[in-house]
Design a protein around this motif. Structure first.
Motif, mmCIF file in Angstrom:
data_model
loop_
_atom_site.group_PDB
_atom_site.id
_atom_site.type_symbol
_atom_site.label_atom_id
_atom_site.label_comp_id
_atom_site.label_asym_id
_atom_site.label_seq_id
_atom_site.Cartn_x
_atom_site.Cartn_y
_atom_site.Cartn_z
ATOM 1 N N SER A 39 43.473 52.704 36.940
ATOM 2 C CA SER A 39 42.320 51.901 37.348
ATOM 3 C C SER A 39 42.721 50.822 38.339
ATOM 4 C CB SER A 39 41.678 51.256 36.111
ATOM 5 O OG SER A 39 41.291 52.253 35.187
ATOM 6 N N TYR A 41 41.114 49.145 42.353
ATOM 7 C CA TYR A 41 40.021 49.196 43.328
ATOM 8 C C TYR A 41 40.336 48.236 44.465
ATOM 9 C CZ TYR A 41 35.337 48.798 45.333
ATOM 10 O OH TYR A 41 34.267 48.805 46.192
ATOM 11 N N ARG A 42 40.136 48.689 45.695
ATOM 12 C CA ARG A 42 40.504 47.894 46.856
ATOM 13 C C ARG A 42 39.284 47.492 47.679
ATOM 14 N NH1 ARG A 42 45.124 51.692 46.777
ATOM 15 N NH2 ARG A 42 47.001 50.442 46.442
ATOM 16 N N TYR A 43 39.365 46.303 48.260
ATOM 17 C CA TYR A 43 38.360 45.878 49.235
ATOM 18 C C TYR A 43 39.008 44.877 50.183
ATOM 19 C CZ TYR A 43 37.683 41.746 46.155
ATOM 20 O OH TYR A 43 37.851 40.607 45.391
ATOM 21 N N THR A 51 43.467 44.191 45.969
ATOM 22 C CA THR A 51 43.467 45.302 45.020
ATOM 23 C C THR A 51 43.267 44.738 43.621
ATOM 24 O OG1 THR A 51 45.018 46.547 46.405
ATOM 25 C CG2 THR A 51 44.709 47.311 44.153
ATOM 26 N N SER A 54 43.355 46.931 36.868
ATOM 27 C CA SER A 54 42.908 46.734 35.490
ATOM 28 C C SER A 54 44.084 46.609 34.528
ATOM 29 C CB SER A 54 42.031 47.909 35.048
ATOM 30 O OG SER A 54 41.686 47.776 33.672
ATOM 31 N N PRO A 306 35.198 46.712 38.558
ATOM 32 C CA PRO A 306 36.305 45.947 39.128
ATOM 33 C C PRO A 306 36.048 44.455 39.289
ATOM 34 C CG PRO A 306 35.113 47.032 40.880
ATOM 35 C CD PRO A 306 34.451 47.458 39.597
ATOM 36 N N TRP A 325 29.979 49.940 44.504
ATOM 37 C CA TRP A 325 31.266 50.609 44.690
ATOM 38 C C TRP A 325 31.329 51.153 46.113
ATOM 39 C CZ3 TRP A 325 35.279 51.388 41.169
ATOM 40 C CH2 TRP A 325 36.284 52.283 41.578
#
Length: 329
Positions: A39, A41-43, A51, A54, A306, A325
């Motif tokens: 788990s 998640y990038r933005y 990043t 979790s 996230p 997402w």
């Protein structure tokens, strides 16, 4: 093709008269999965890549003492309103990895490797998800700690008790450091949870890291694009951050609230883990009024993964609207 009524009826009659085809059974050859994919998640915030990694979650039975100034029945009703189990509480954990282009920075470290064993894999997952996200602990330049609770500092060490990020500078809030390293404060700590926190923090920072830390002040850029913000109450030196690059900006709120349901929707409720409940409430309202007014995105350590979203006023409280997402970065 000339499709007449006679052709349609003839075809229908033929289908009705035909024997049924033998049923073809599908054989499930793949075994059932027993866990989620890693788990993370990038933005992007301007030129900086974030990043979210979790560390898992903790689920426990709701007790009368969980919120000190509300009845258990009220809390249960709030959880049920949010489509959560009315007799259980879920707390999520999500440290951050920030790639500024020149520095690799970790913000908070999760529950630590031993928690994975103790929780039977429910939490303590940051280290393995960190590697799954493509990072090497040896390449981390800085670890920034928001406050000295176990779910934020225990991941500083491996299961063997060695530094998890051996080449990183560890930055801690100066006020937080002063409180937890004060022998007088430790001698006055109530038995139970507070004494346990002092013992745990001394073990990590004195015995294992040998006080190799850099205290930082509020209102300073402590890493490229990352400015520390005073958000006391949860602990004496609790710290949040503004991450800014170009036109992008996000407020990293640490533990200003825990799970937004019920703590954003009921900002006046005091959780047992807030060291100064009254001050934590004042901070929560001040911060959330600010992010609402400025329409800032908020990244919550204890938000459902996230953990990125916006906050808006909702009656006497606030509502967190999760960011959609995004399959691209």
């Amino acid at each position: 093709m000339d499709l007449t009524r006679r052709h349609v009826l003839t075809g229908a009659a033929g289908i009705a008269a035909a024997p049924l085809l033998p049923a073809i059974s599908a054989h499930a050859t793949a075994p059932m999965a027993d866990k989620q994919a890693p788990s993370f998640y990038r933005y992007k915030v301007g030129d900086i890549q974030v990043t979210v990694v979790s560390d898992g979650k903790n689920v426990f039975k709701l007790e009368d003492s969980f919120i000190t100034n509300a009845k258990k029945e009220e809390v249960s009703a709030a959880l049920q309103k949010a489509y959560m189990a009315p007799d259980m509480m879920t707390i999520y954990f999500a440290p951050l990895v920030i790639n500024t282009g020149g520095k690799l920075v970790v913000i908070d470290t999760g529950n630590g490797a031993l928690a994975k064993t103790n929780s039977k894999g429910a939490n303590g997952l940051f280290a393995e998800n960190f590697v799954a996200a493509g990072f090497d602990p040896k390449n981390v330049d800085m670890v920034v700690i928001s406050h000295f609770h176990g779910d934020h500092v225990n991941g500083l060490l491996t299961a063997e008790g060695t530094p998890a990020f051996p080449n990183a500078e560890v930055l801690v809030p100066a006020t937080e450091w002063k409180f937890w390293m004060d022998d007088g404060e430790m001698s006055r700590a109530p038995a139970g949870r507070m004494q346990g926190l002092f013992k745990n923090n001394r073990s990590i920072f004195e015995a294992s890291l040998k006080k190799k830390v850099t205290p930082y002040e509020w209102g300073k850029e402590i890493a490229p694009g990352l400015t520390s913000v005073e958000t006391i109450g949860h602990t004496p030196g609790h710290t949040s951050y503004v991450l800014a690059s170009g036109s992008g900006k996000v407020f990293i709120q640490s533990d200003v609230t825990n799970n937004p349901n019920p703590f954003a929707s009921n900002p006046g409720w005091h959780a047992f883990f807030d060291q100064d409940g009254d001050q934590a409430e004042k901070t929560r309202r001040r911060v959330y009024d600010m992010v609402v007014a400025e329409k800032l995105q908020v990244q919550g350590f204890h938000y459902p993964f996230p953990g990125l979203g916006h906050v808006e006023k909702d009656g006497n409280g606030y509502r967190v609207i999760p960011a959609p997402w995004n399959p691209s970065i």
